[in-house]
Write an enzyme that holds these catalytic residues in place. Structure first.
Site, PDB file in Angstrom:
ATOM      1  N   LYS A  24      39.075  40.214  38.854  1.00 29.92           N
ATOM      2  CA  LYS A  24      38.183  39.911  37.750  1.00 29.92           C
ATOM      3  C   LYS A  24      37.791  38.453  37.606  1.00 29.92           C
ATOM      4  O   LYS A  24      38.632  37.573  37.597  1.00 29.92           O
ATOM      5  CB  LYS A  24      38.823  40.389  36.431  1.00 29.92           C
ATOM      6  CG  LYS A  24      38.651  41.899  36.246  1.00 29.92           C
ATOM      7  CD  LYS A  24      39.610  42.499  35.256  1.00 29.92           C
ATOM      8  CE  LYS A  24      39.339  42.110  33.831  1.00 29.92           C
ATOM      9  NZ  LYS A  24      40.464  42.581  32.966  1.00 29.92           N
ATOM     10  N   ARG A  34      62.999  37.112  41.421  1.00 23.99           N
ATOM     11  CA  ARG A  34      63.074  36.324  40.186  1.00 23.99           C
ATOM     12  C   ARG A  34      64.505  35.986  39.809  1.00 23.99           C
ATOM     13  O   ARG A  34      64.755  34.928  39.218  1.00 23.99           O
ATOM     14  CB  ARG A  34      62.381  37.079  39.050  1.00 23.99           C
ATOM     15  CG  ARG A  34      60.884  37.037  39.232  1.00 23.99           C
ATOM     16  CD  ARG A  34      60.170  37.732  38.120  1.00 23.99           C
ATOM     17  NE  ARG A  34      58.754  37.384  38.172  1.00 23.99           N
ATOM     18  CZ  ARG A  34      57.797  38.126  37.634  1.00 23.99           C
ATOM     19  NH1 ARG A  34      58.089  39.238  37.001  1.00 23.99           N
ATOM     20  NH2 ARG A  34      56.546  37.744  37.732  1.00 23.99           N
ATOM     21  N   GLY A  66      50.531  37.564  41.200  1.00 16.07           N
ATOM     22  CA  GLY A  66      51.397  38.646  41.655  1.00 16.07           C
ATOM     23  C   GLY A  66      50.899  39.341  42.905  1.00 16.07           C
ATOM     24  O   GLY A  66      51.675  39.584  43.841  1.00 16.07           O
ATOM     25  N   GLY A  95      50.199  34.329  35.590  1.00 19.92           N
ATOM     26  CA  GLY A  95      49.390  33.946  34.428  1.00 19.92           C
ATOM     27  C   GLY A  95      49.674  32.515  34.010  1.00 19.92           C
ATOM     28  O   GLY A  95      48.759  31.756  33.684  1.00 19.92           O
TER      29      GLY A  95
END
Ligand code: ADP
Ligand code: MG
Length: 395
Positions: free
Chosen positions: A199, A38, A352, A375
């Site tokens: 999920k 990052r 991720g 996200g």
């Protein structure tokens, strides 16, 4: 709508307040940076701004200090690494606002760099407190947001400051937006999506939005078992979200009307539990034993997914196709990653864990684009406007 970027504004002799995403992974025991991707991702924008004769005040969050000073989450190590990568001194301050900070910022000369302390040491950051945002904004002449990874959060350092300063995108932010926008609005067809991970609830929004845009959606990972259950397939002890079975069924019904083919696993790698060294076997789609769980897609599913990838010109992938952290269940994810590395298509990857899987195979550089925001990229592809993007000036 396209947003103004650092390339569209005059930076000479300006003080640039820039939000970056330096939320790096740290070793739990030593506190050392284990992955500086990052920091590296922000370097082009940092260099660009300094080359144009501006000075820089950088700010980022690190971890989840929840509004308190957490010594392990101070930005000092980040400043040291940034300084090494940049080949310039980076002055790390111990606060984000206040007299001391003001004094240091007043001394800044073109080409010099300051890194503020962890923005989340202040509870006002995540509250998007206007007074805190105003004080941050008072440090610069212009606000640049290069933190795509936190663009889906309306915080003081991502959204609040834009009420007080002209706000534009950094180069990384601009690149993320351009690529994600292009696959949403005019992907080369055929466009397919591969969705996996833990999920259904995390991915259902994207899935719904992509039904109109993709010719095929390949579903693997734990989320596949909620879909299989919706079709009446026995899933044993596999992870199933009982409260999402109906929604999964609804998505499959909608897909039919929209000419989007949904591919589910036709075979599975199963085991009595998700542990290394346990007995493992491959079974057909409807043959998961009642006290076993499916932990990876099987070889025939890999074949079918690979064929779909071969026929695609654009691919979006988010979410591992199995419990890839354990070797026995990593093959599906690995094979699909390898296939994506060799295909002549635009391949965009977010998430991720998916990126961790790519790193493990050394395949990050083989993708067209690996998003720095898990996200944020999902919310973007859900069709939502990200708050950190909405406040940037339109072109
Ligand atoms: P990403 O971070 O790429 O968005 P997610 O966080 O949604 O991905 O999901 C990743 C997690 O899903 C991993 O920890 C992986 O082990 C888990 N997972 C994938 N397939 C299965 C499965 N069949 N059973 C249990 N867990 C799974
Ligand atoms: Mg994850």
């Amino acid at each position: 709508m396209a947003k103004l970027s650092v390339k569209d504004v005059d930076l000479k002799d300006k003080r640039v307040l820039m939000r970056v995403d330096f939320n790096v992974s740290l070793d739990k025991t030593t506190g050392e940076i284990t992955d500086d991707t990052r920091i590296r991702a922000a370097l082009p924008t940092i260099k660009y701004i300094l080359d144009k004769g501006a000075s820089l005040i950088l700010m980022s969050h690190l971890g989840r200090p929840k509004g308190k000073v957490v010594p392990q989450l101070k930005m000092d190590k980040v400043a040291t690494r940034l300084s090494e990568l940049l080949g310039r001194k980076v002055k790390k301050l111990n606060a984000c606002i206040g007299e001391e900070v003001k004094k240091e910022v007043d001394k800044l000369k073109p080409g010099e760099v300051i890194l503020l302390e962890n923005t989340r040491f202040y509870k006002e950051e995540t509250e998007n407190d206007p007074e805190f945002a105003k004080q941050l904004a008072s440090l610069g002449d212009i606000f640049v947001n290069d933190a795509f990874g936190t663009a889906h959060r309306a915080h003081a350092s991502t959204v609040g400051v834009a009420s007080y300063l002209p706000a534009v995108a950094g180069l990384l932010m601009a690149k993320e937006l351009e690529i994600l926008e292009s696959i949403l609005t005019h992907p080369d067809q055929p466009f397919i999506a591969i969705l996996g991970g833990a999920k259904v609830s995390d991915k259902i929004g994207v899935l719904k939005n992509l039904l109109d845009k993709c010719q095929k959606i390949l579903i693997g990972g734990a989320m596949a078992y909620t879909f299989l259950r919706a079709l009446g397939v026995p899933t044993g002890k596999s992870l199933v979200e009982e409260d999402k079975i109906n929604e999964a069924k609804g998505v499959m019904d909608d897909a039919k009307g929209k000419n989007c083919e949904i591919l589910l696993p036709v075979d599975h790698v199963v085991a009595p539990e998700a542990k290394s060294g346990v007995e493992v076997k491959v079974v057909g789609q409807s043959d998961i034993p009642s006290d076993w769980m499916a932990l990876d897609i099987g070889p025939e599913t890999i074949n079918q997914f690979n064929q779909a990838i071969d026929g695609a010109r654009t691919v979006f992938w988010n979410g591992p196709l199995g419990y890839f952290e354990i070797d026995e269940f990593s093959k599906g994810t690995r094979e699909v990653a390898r296939k994506l590395a060799g295909v002549r298509a635009t391949v965009v990857v977010g998430g991720g864990d998916s990126i961790a899987a790519l790193k493990k195979e050394n395949l990050v550089d083989k993708m067209t684009h690996v998003s720095t925001g898990g996200g944020a990229s999902l919310e973007f592809l859900e069709g939502k406007e990200l708050p950190g993007v909405a406040v940037l000036k339109d072109k």
